[in-house]
Design a protein around this motif. Structure first.
Motif, short mmCIF file in Angstrom:
data_model
loop_
_atom_site.label_atom_id
_atom_site.label_comp_id
_atom_site.label_asym_id
_atom_site.label_seq_id
_atom_site.Cartn_x
_atom_site.Cartn_y
_atom_site.Cartn_z
N GLY A 155 0.94 -1.29 0.24
CA GLY A 155 0.23 0.00 0.28
C GLY A 155 0.53 1.80 0.45
N MET A 156 2.12 1.06 -0.43
CA MET A 156 3.16 2.62 -1.22
C MET A 156 3.60 2.45 -1.62
N ASP A 157 4.11 3.59 -2.42
CA ASP A 157 3.83 3.71 -3.59
C ASP A 157 5.43 4.69 -2.94
N LEU A 158 6.82 3.23 -3.49
CA LEU A 158 7.73 3.37 -2.65
C LEU A 158 8.81 4.21 -3.59
N PRO A 159 9.62 5.77 -3.41
CA PRO A 159 10.56 6.38 -3.81
C PRO A 159 12.00 5.29 -4.21
N ALA A 160 12.43 5.74 -5.66
CA ALA A 160 13.72 5.12 -5.07
C ALA A 160 15.05 5.82 -5.53
N ARG A 161 15.53 5.89 -4.54
CA ARG A 161 17.10 6.40 -3.72
C ARG A 161 17.78 5.49 -3.44
N ASN A 162 19.09 5.58 -3.27
CA ASN A 162 20.13 5.31 -3.16
C ASN A 162 20.27 5.17 -1.84
N SER A 163 20.75 3.77 -1.49
CA SER A 163 21.27 3.58 0.22
C SER A 163 21.55 4.24 1.14
N GLY A 164 20.96 4.59 2.45
CA GLY A 164 20.53 5.48 3.09
C GLY A 164 20.17 6.89 3.42
N ASP A 165 19.53 6.92 1.95
CA ASP A 165 19.15 8.21 1.81
C ASP A 165 17.27 8.26 2.06
N ILE A 166 17.20 8.03 3.73
CA ILE A 166 15.49 7.52 3.67
C ILE A 166 14.82 8.27 3.89
N LEU A 168 8.63 -3.79 11.52
CA LEU A 168 9.31 -4.33 11.51
C LEU A 168 8.84 -6.08 13.07
N VAL A 169 8.49 -6.94 12.51
CA VAL A 169 8.30 -7.87 14.25
C VAL A 169 9.48 -9.04 14.23
N GLY A 170 9.95 -8.91 14.93
CA GLY A 170 10.66 -9.96 15.19
C GLY A 170 10.22 -10.47 15.88
N PRO A 171 11.01 -12.04 16.85
CA PRO A 171 10.52 -12.95 17.76
C PRO A 171 10.19 -12.57 19.61
N LYS A 172 11.00 -11.10 19.56
CA LYS A 172 11.11 -10.21 21.04
C LYS A 172 10.97 -9.10 20.68
N GLY A 173 10.22 -8.78 20.12
CA GLY A 173 9.21 -6.90 20.28
C GLY A 173 9.25 -7.10 18.39
N ALA A 174 8.31 -6.23 18.38
CA ALA A 174 8.35 -4.91 17.26
C ALA A 174 8.58 -3.46 17.11
N LEU A 175 8.57 -3.07 16.06
CA LEU A 175 9.59 -1.16 15.98
C LEU A 175 8.59 -1.60 14.58
N HIS A 176 8.64 1.03 15.35
CA HIS A 176 7.80 1.61 14.31
C HIS A 176 8.78 2.15 14.20
N LEU A 177 9.20 1.92 12.53
CA LEU A 177 10.23 3.13 11.39
C LEU A 177 8.70 3.88 10.99
N PRO A 178 9.28 5.28 11.76
CA PRO A 178 8.49 6.59 11.26
C PRO A 178 9.03 7.04 9.12
N GLU A 179 10.21 5.70 8.84
CA GLU A 179 10.45 6.16 7.34
C GLU A 179 11.86 5.14 7.45
N GLY A 180 11.94 4.71 6.42
CA GLY A 180 12.94 3.68 6.17
C GLY A 180 12.84 2.21 4.65
N GLY A 181 11.29 2.99 3.84
CA GLY A 181 10.29 1.77 3.07
C GLY A 181 11.11 2.43 1.55
N ILE A 182 12.34 1.83 1.13
CA ILE A 182 12.91 2.40 -0.12
C ILE A 182 12.68 1.02 -1.11
N ARG A 183 12.81 1.95 -2.70
CA ARG A 183 12.73 1.13 -3.61
C ARG A 183 14.81 1.41 -4.02
#
Length: 188
Positions: free
Chosen positions: A82-93, A101-116
């Motif tokens: 459900g998102m239009d991901l921007p094409a970015r250089n690695s690290g440009d978030i 993100l959900v792992g075995p010990k917890g969850a994390l809300h990233l306010p930014e960080g989804g890229i192509r």
């Protein structure tokens, strides 16, 4: 020539975020080495949740840990989440899409960080100089075969000890009919 490798959905992670997801003191463990020196696919995976609550499970973390956490997805992955991901250089978030993100010990809300990730080519400084290339320039790379394509706007990422390798995402590879062992020709 440049080997063309397909970069499936994955993420890079900060140490504090790794510990939220996998517990205090968590460390990435190596599944296999990647071509670039010191980089590896980790055994650790997470679930990525998009803004529409759709998920991708078992998204691989690539190591070593980084200074930022970013999730690299294809255009199709972004649409599914459900998102239009921007094409970015690695690290440009800055200003990119939020994710959970959900792992075995917890969850994390990233306010930014989804890229192509921008299609890019890693190359040693020596090889780049010999080919008249420099870090940050854009080149074209032509593939061979029955569905030959030319990838324009390929970012050159030159650095010490890097191995020559171009990265494209799964959408680009599928559209070009590329698989394991694909190569391209640098056109400039």
């Amino acid at each position: 020539f440049v080997p063309v490798n397909i970069s499936a959905r994955h993420l890079h992670i900060r140490q504090d975020h790794l510990e939220i997801l996998f517990g205090p003191g968590a460390q990435l463990t190596k599944l296999k080495d990647l071509l670039q020196p010191g980089e590896f696919a980790a055994n650790e995976t997470v679930t990525v949740v998009g803004k529409n609550r759709r998920v991708f499970e078992q998204v691989r973390i690539l190591g070593p840990v980084r200074k930022i956490t970013q999730v690299e997805l294809s255009y199709t992955d972004g649409r599914y989440l459900g998102m239009d991901l921007p094409a970015r250089n690695s690290g440009d978030i800055a200003g990119t899409h939020p994710l959970v993100l959900v792992g075995p010990k917890g969850a994390l809300h990233l306010p930014e960080g989804g890229i192509r990730a921008l299609r890019h080519m890693h190359i040693s400084e020596e090889d780049a100089a010999a080919l008249g290339l420099r870090n940050g320039m854009m080149i074209s790379v032509r593939t061979d075969g029955p569905m030959s394509v030319t990838f324009n706007e390929v970012l050159v990422r030159a650095g010490k000890n890097l191995k020559r390798e171009m990265h494209i995402d799964t959408d680009e590879a599928n559209a070009a009919g590329l698989g394991m062992g694909a190569v391209g020709i640098i056109e400039g």
